[in-house]
Design an enzyme around this catalytic site. Structure first.
Site, mmCIF file in Angstrom:
data_model
loop_
_atom_site.group_PDB
_atom_site.id
_atom_site.type_symbol
_atom_site.label_atom_id
_atom_site.label_comp_id
_atom_site.label_asym_id
_atom_site.label_seq_id
_atom_site.Cartn_x
_atom_site.Cartn_y
_atom_site.Cartn_z
ATOM 1 N N ARG A 123 8.483 0.841 -21.241
ATOM 2 C CA ARG A 123 8.215 2.608 -20.761
ATOM 3 C C ARG A 123 6.908 1.853 -20.296
ATOM 4 N NH1 ARG A 123 8.032 6.109 -24.287
ATOM 5 N NH2 ARG A 123 6.176 6.840 -23.572
ATOM 6 N N TYR A 154 10.351 13.496 4.719
ATOM 7 C CA TYR A 154 11.784 12.746 4.249
ATOM 8 C C TYR A 154 12.148 13.734 2.697
ATOM 9 C CZ TYR A 154 15.273 10.739 1.245
ATOM 10 O OH TYR A 154 16.040 9.969 1.278
ATOM 11 N N ASP A 156 3.277 7.324 3.703
ATOM 12 C CA ASP A 156 4.844 7.079 3.154
ATOM 13 C C ASP A 156 5.457 5.891 4.190
ATOM 14 O OD1 ASP A 156 7.561 6.183 3.271
ATOM 15 O OD2 ASP A 156 8.491 8.387 2.538
HETATM 16 C C1 LIG Z 1 14.647 6.900 1.194
HETATM 17 C C2 LIG Z 1 12.905 7.422 1.776
HETATM 18 C C3 LIG Z 1 12.438 7.713 0.794
HETATM 19 C C4 LIG Z 1 13.173 7.836 -1.481
HETATM 20 O O1 LIG Z 1 13.776 6.836 -0.989
HETATM 21 P P1 LIG Z 1 14.393 6.770 -2.813
HETATM 22 O O2 LIG Z 1 14.108 5.428 -2.749
HETATM 23 O O3 LIG Z 1 15.560 7.149 -1.857
HETATM 24 O O4 LIG Z 1 14.628 7.936 -3.387
HETATM 25 C C5 LIG Z 1 10.895 8.516 0.898
HETATM 26 N N1 LIG Z 1 10.814 9.216 2.289
HETATM 27 C C6 LIG Z 1 11.202 7.737 3.215
HETATM 28 C C7 LIG Z 1 11.074 7.784 4.408
HETATM 29 C C8 LIG Z 1 12.879 7.049 2.952
HETATM 30 O O5 LIG Z 1 13.011 7.039 3.858
#
Ligand SMILES: *Cc1c(COP(=O)(O)O)cnc(C)c1O
Length: 412
Positions: free
Chosen positions: A71, A125, A201
């Site tokens: 972990r 998102y 992001d």
């Molecule tokens: C898909 C996505 C997420 C979330 O990711 P997961 O792997 O589905 O948890 C976050 N930010 C963006 C821009 C995404 O496209």
């Protein structure tokens, strides 16, 4: 490690860093180490490993404790983390998580404090927006949202919010592809005494076409489920930072939360990394050809794609911030939802599914799916209209995709 050249370019480093075949009985590719616990050479080395994990002793050169328990970390996480670093320009350390949301949630919980503010671009998102509204706000964090692309308003919000702890930018925005100036926001944050952590992001354009750490961001976050994984067959998340103190803080939260990526998934992600630039370059090149070919076709009000931007400020940000336009195209139909649905029903190669970044082309109707949870005003603000279809272009031959889109357009 045996003799090893030092200054390698990313395409080479991703294949050579972090993995020593001698530690996997000579296997040319890493083995999968599924063990939950690791055997110590002596009780003294066990004691030392716990001192390092507990922060009572300095880590060995390279910053890692001995392996203790999966972990906390395991060999496959260490390998894939080492190989992620050269893909993200400016990064010193990477952390892997069992989904993009797990990476985002861990970043937010590491750097948020009571009675502080988080400033973020909208649309975000959906999962990230829920995390802020349904988890952070009830814990006493003020949420300040600024529409994507409004740089001056974002700077104003960063300067005027109470104890800003996080600036979270998603650029380009989904599905409007509206871009936000990372360098400008990061410079504004850096000038404040509270020194909020600037997180980007980077799922849509990174790590190949957009480099937030070079633009002054502190943390880059990914849903590795998308382009990094690239095959629509796994969930994973990544966080990267130029300052290892930030990843160290997140690492200790990951130990608590237990959301490290599992060994098999690390191995899978690791095998996908060398082809990320190949896939993304091919996908972006195809998408550009397709977008430019579809523009001006009957029944299409607008093709939204970075090389087709008309707003001078959006054009400026695109050229300053992105190496290439990427593989997401949004099509806006004149005929609203019936036209969008008819188009989706008629596709023969592209599949009607949410998600993006895979080698196969996907298409979806954001208003009724990914963005259906937004209030109508939020949908308007995000450019999510009845007639909007989002495309994620894969690596098929672009001419076959153009033919598929053209025949589907005929049926609208
Ligand atoms: C898909 C996505 C997420 C979330 O990711 P997961 O792997 O589905 O948890 C976050 N930010 C963006 C821009 C995404 O496209």
């Amino acid at each position: 490690m045996p003799h090893h050249p030092t200054h390698l370019r990313p395409g080479t480093a991703v294949l050579t860093r972090g993995f020593d075949p001698a530690l996997s009985v000579g296997s040319a590719r890493p083995a999968v180490f599924r063990s939950s616990t690791y055997v110590f050479e002596s009780p003294e080395s066990a004691e030392h490993a716990f001192d390092v994990i507990g922060g009572r002793a300095p880590a060995e050169p390279g910053g890692r404790a001995d392996l203790v328990y999966a972990r906390i970390s395991h060999p496959n996480a260490e390998i894939v983390e080492d190989q992620l670093v050269p893909l993200e320009r400016g990064a010193a350390e990477a952390l892997v998580f069992n989904s993009g949301m797990a990476a985002i949630m861990t970043a937010v919980f590491t750097f948020a404090r009571p009675n502080s503010s988080i400033i973020y671009t909208v649309p975000l998102y959906g999962g990230t927006a829920q995390l802020i509204h349904r988890f952070l706000m009830p814990l006493g964090v003020t949420a300040v949202s600024i529409p994507a692309g409004q740089g001056t308003a974002l700077q104003e919000a960063i300067r005027s919010s109470t104890d800003p702890c996080i600036v979270l930018i998603e650029t380009p925005a989904n599905p409007s592809l509206m871009m936000t100036d990372i360098r400008q926001a990061a410079a504004t944050a850096r000038d404040l005494p509270a020194r909020p952590i600037v997180m980007v992001d980077n799922t849509f354009l990174g790590p190949v076409f957009q480099h937030p750490l070079e633009l002054g961001a502190d943390l880059v976050l990914y849903s590795a489920t998308k382009y990094l994984g690239g095959m629509s067959d796994m969930l994973a998340g990544v966080a990267l930072a130029a300052d290892p103190r930030l990843t160290q803080e997140m690492r200790s939260r990951r130990n608590m939360f237990g959301n490290i990526l599992q060994p098999d998934e690390c191995w899978l992600l690791d095998s996908r990394l060398p082809t990320v630039p190949l896939r993304m370059n091919r996908q972006s090149k195809s998408a550009q050809r397709i977008a430019e070919r579809l523009q001006g076709k009957p029944r299409l009000r607008r093709v939204i794609y970075p090389t087709l931007f008309e707003d001078p400020e959006q054009k400026r940000i695109f050229h300053a911030q992105c190496d290439y336009p990427g593989a997401i195209i949004s099509l806006e139909f004149d005929g609203g939802k019936p036209a969008a649905f008819a188009f989706l029903r008629s596709l023969k190669i592209a599949r009607n599914a949410v998600s993006l970044g895979g080698v196969e082309t996907l298409a979806c109707h954001p208003k009724s799916t990914t963005h259906s949870g937004l209030e109508p005003e939020e949908q308007d603000l995000a450019g999510v209209t009845d007639g909007l279809v989002r495309l994620s272009i894969g690596i098929e031959d672009w001419r076959d995709l153009v033919a598929d889109f053209e025949q589907a357009l005929q049926r609208v």
